[in-house]
Design a protein around this motif. Sequence first.
Motif, PDB file in Angstrom:
ATOM      1  N   GLU A   1     -18.308   2.443-105.869  1.00 13.00           N
ATOM      2  CA  GLU A   1     -18.795   3.704-105.315  1.00 13.00           C
ATOM      3  C   GLU A   1     -20.330   3.767-105.286  1.00 13.00           C
ATOM      4  OE1 GLU A   1     -17.178   5.717-103.719  1.00 13.00           O
ATOM      5  OE2 GLU A   1     -15.140   5.966-104.462  1.00 13.00           O
TER       6      GLU A   1
ATOM      7  N   ASP B   1     -23.285   2.983-100.017  1.00  9.94           N
ATOM      8  CA  ASP B   1     -22.968   1.976 -99.008  1.00  9.94           C
ATOM      9  C   ASP B   1     -24.221   1.384 -98.393  1.00  9.94           C
ATOM     10  OD1 ASP B   1     -20.301   2.369 -99.476  1.00  9.94           O
ATOM     11  OD2 ASP B   1     -19.972   3.665 -97.753  1.00  9.94           O
TER      12      ASP B   1
ATOM     13  N   ASP C   1     -24.643   6.324 -92.130  1.00 10.52           N
ATOM     14  CA  ASP C   1     -23.571   6.149 -93.104  1.00 10.52           C
ATOM     15  C   ASP C   1     -22.560   7.263 -92.882  1.00 10.52           C
ATOM     16  OD1 ASP C   1     -21.901   5.937 -95.267  1.00 10.52           O
ATOM     17  OD2 ASP C   1     -23.500   5.815 -96.770  1.00 10.52           O
TER      18      ASP C   1
ATOM     19  N   ASN D   1     -19.811   7.762 -94.251  1.00  9.01           N
ATOM     20  CA  ASN D   1     -19.206   8.280 -95.480  1.00  9.01           C
ATOM     21  C   ASN D   1     -20.065   9.369 -96.120  1.00  9.01           C
ATOM     22  OD1 ASN D   1     -16.992   6.625 -95.215  1.00  9.01           O
ATOM     23  ND2 ASN D   1     -17.835   4.989 -96.474  1.00  9.01           N
ATOM     24  N   LYS D   2     -21.330   9.399 -95.785  1.00  8.80           N
ATOM     25  CA  LYS D   2     -22.210  10.474 -96.246  1.00  8.80           C
ATOM     26  C   LYS D   2     -22.376  11.550 -95.182  1.00  8.80           C
ATOM     27  CE  LYS D   2     -25.889   9.702 -98.590  1.00  8.80           C
ATOM     28  NZ  LYS D   2     -27.243   9.195 -99.015  1.00  8.80           N
TER      29      LYS D   2
ATOM     30  N   PRO E   1     -20.294  12.357 -91.915  1.00  9.49           N
ATOM     31  CA  PRO E   1     -19.192  12.053 -91.002  1.00  9.49           C
ATOM     32  C   PRO E   1     -19.256  12.846 -89.695  1.00  9.49           C
ATOM     33  CG  PRO E   1     -18.444  13.568 -92.677  1.00  9.49           C
ATOM     34  CD  PRO E   1     -19.883  13.238 -93.022  1.00  9.49           C
TER      35      PRO E   1
ATOM     36  N   TYR F   1     -12.871   1.338 -94.336  1.00  7.74           N
ATOM     37  CA  TYR F   1     -13.989   1.715 -95.201  1.00  7.74           C
ATOM     38  C   TYR F   1     -14.342   3.201 -95.110  1.00  7.74           C
ATOM     39  CZ  TYR F   1     -14.401  -3.343 -95.015  1.00  7.74           C
ATOM     40  OH  TYR F   1     -14.122  -4.695 -95.066  1.00  7.74           O
ATOM     41  N   LEU F   2     -13.681   3.936 -94.241  1.00  6.84           N
ATOM     42  CA  LEU F   2     -13.988   5.359 -94.078  1.00  6.84           C
ATOM     43  C   LEU F   2     -13.398   6.182 -95.221  1.00  6.84           C
ATOM     44  CD1 LEU F   2     -13.405   5.862 -90.246  1.00  6.84           C
ATOM     45  CD2 LEU F   2     -15.606   5.908 -91.464  1.00  6.84           C
ATOM     46  N   THR F   3     -14.238   6.936 -95.891  1.00  6.21           N
ATOM     47  CA  THR F   3     -13.760   7.806 -96.973  1.00  6.21           C
ATOM     48  C   THR F   3     -13.443   9.211 -96.487  1.00  6.21           C
ATOM     49  OG1 THR F   3     -16.017   8.443 -97.587  1.00  6.21           O
ATOM     50  CG2 THR F   3     -15.084   6.517 -98.699  1.00  6.21           C
ATOM     51  N   GLN F   4     -13.877   9.543 -95.270  1.00  8.02           N
ATOM     52  CA  GLN F   4     -13.545  10.834 -94.649  1.00  8.02           C
ATOM     53  C   GLN F   4     -13.053  10.574 -93.223  1.00  8.02           C
ATOM     54  OE1 GLN F   4     -16.363  14.172 -95.657  1.00  8.02           O
ATOM     55  NE2 GLN F   4     -17.682  12.458 -96.279  1.00  8.02           N
TER      56      GLN F   4
END
Length: 218
Positions: free
Chosen positions: A22, A25, A103, A105-106, A108, A128-131
């Motif tokens: 975590e 990225d 990024d 993920n930061k 979206p 790799y997408l967290t959202q």
Amino acid sequence: MTTPLPDNSLVLPPQAFARHDETPDSEFYRFERLVTHIDAGAVAAVTQLYRQHFPAGGTILDLMSSWVSHLPAEVAYSRVAGLGMNANELAHNPRLTETLVRDLNKQPYLPYGDAEFDAAGICVSVQYLTQPVAVFTELARVLRPGAPLVVTFSNRCFPDKAVYAWQALDDGGHVGLVQHYFAAAGFAPTEVYAHRPKGGDPLLGVVGKRPQLFIPNS
């Protein structure tokens, strides 16, 4: 083949989108990787999907882009916008007409207007997408009505950065998970494509089109 979308009421717990690593990225992608992450047969399968679904002369969004976009060499596009994580990789990509480092993920959210693109692609990066639903919803917003989103993936990944939900599933589970992203973002029913050679990298693709009337699901 055309397949129905999975149950749109599916809710995945937040920990499904955690990663082993975590750390930011931006640190992981600070150094360029000028290599392909799938073999030549899988690359050709990606290119064929783009050839089939991306309109010649159209405006294309290459999301999570890199130094190569795998677009068909014989097809010209009026605009290819590349959004990725490493400026040097994007600078090496000869098909991009514009580049942006972001990024997802930061942040979206996509810095483009409504209905701005004729097609979009995510190649071997969706894991790799967290959202992911937020990103797919933004993709639906920036695509024109009826425009395709082509998402391709294989069985390779950087395991420390792939979300836990992805690592817990097999190829069929990956297809279902990506279909869920499409459904949750309000896309029309999807088509699934599979390239499964003997002795080579598999390549799976899920393609959905932005509905004429876009109403994102809550």
